[in-house]
Design a protein around this motif. Sequence first.
Motif, short mmCIF file in Angstrom:
data_model
loop_
_atom_site.label_atom_id
_atom_site.label_comp_id
_atom_site.label_asym_id
_atom_site.label_seq_id
_atom_site.Cartn_x
_atom_site.Cartn_y
_atom_site.Cartn_z
N LEU A 189 -7.44 1.25 -6.64
CA LEU A 189 -6.70 0.17 -6.01
C LEU A 189 -6.64 -1.09 -6.87
O LEU A 189 -5.66 -1.85 -6.81
N THR A 190 -7.66 -1.33 -7.68
CA THR A 190 -7.74 -2.59 -8.41
C THR A 190 -7.40 -2.48 -9.89
O THR A 190 -7.07 -3.48 -10.53
N GLN A 191 -7.48 -1.27 -10.45
CA GLN A 191 -7.31 -1.13 -11.89
C GLN A 191 -6.13 -0.26 -12.30
O GLN A 191 -5.95 -0.01 -13.49
N THR A 192 -5.34 0.22 -11.35
CA THR A 192 -4.21 1.08 -11.69
C THR A 192 -2.92 0.53 -11.09
O THR A 192 -2.93 -0.23 -10.11
N ALA A 193 -1.80 0.94 -11.69
CA ALA A 193 -0.50 0.52 -11.17
C ALA A 193 -0.26 1.07 -9.78
O ALA A 193 0.32 0.40 -8.92
N GLY A 194 -0.72 2.31 -9.53
CA GLY A 194 -0.56 2.90 -8.20
C GLY A 194 -1.23 2.08 -7.13
O GLY A 194 -0.70 1.91 -6.02
#
Length: 324
Positions: A189-194
Amino acid sequence: MAKAPPQRRFSFSSIVRQPLLGPLAALLLAVIVFSLITDSFLRPQNLSLILQQSVVIGILAVGQTLVILTGGIDLSIGAVAVLGTIVMAKVAGASGAVTALLVVLVVCAFAGLINGTLVTALQLPPFIVTLGTFTILYSATQLLAGSATYQVEQGPLTFLGKTFKIGTFTTTYGVVVMLLVYVVAWYALTQTAGGRHVYAVGGSPESARLSGIKSPRVLLSVYLITGVIAAIAAWAALGRIPNADPNAYQNANLETITAVVIGGTSLFGGRGSVIGTLIGTLIVGVLRNGLTQAGVDNLYQNIATGVLVILAVTLDQVARRRNR
């Protein structure tokens, strides 16, 4: 001469703008209160018990968080997990435990995919869709089980219930898996574009669309992942109690929503975190354990939990108004 930076003042509005501050303070307060009014609350054995009792709901609450962040809600997630326990028990008896784990992963993921497809393709409200699938899955589980409870033998299906020690503290592999699920979800949730797309779809669907985010694909992925998380919770459930019971976890849907809301995630989507959900899960676990040790009736425990939910939603509403 340079001016000194203005001093920050602590106020009610500054507190409600920090989603994790309130839940964390509530958790610490509950721990302090119950440690003072009971003799055994802070014993390592009791703290370990709180964690173990929080495993299944804690894992399911991760999936619920993902759905709520998109502005939806999943009333079927508990029923998916219970169906998973029955499928595991029956398949394991015929084809072995490893096959059972693979089959239940597919079955639960497919249930999540159905929810996501109905929400995206037909553009139906998530509340109505998951309420309907909850009813269907609950009845299907009863039919599949024949309203009977299945004893699960010790082995891979109950592995997450095994204990080990960290110094003098005893815990289970189920607790470890729960924490791993939270770490993976936090990173996604915090480190990916998704992950950023999940927040965008829940916070402002129109802005997300104008930004080129494919909202239907995001929603479909979230419901699919929620089904996978339900399969993990089903595995953890058999580790907690080696019986596949079609009547188990009937309140899991509401309990996961409670944990998510108390943890500071907005029911309107776009704001919150899985770390807050973990704190919310622990708050509910600490509250029930502490009140039980204090001799408080279960009905009063439910009242206390309901008050917490209303308070959490009220604070969320205040935060939304202050941020406008």
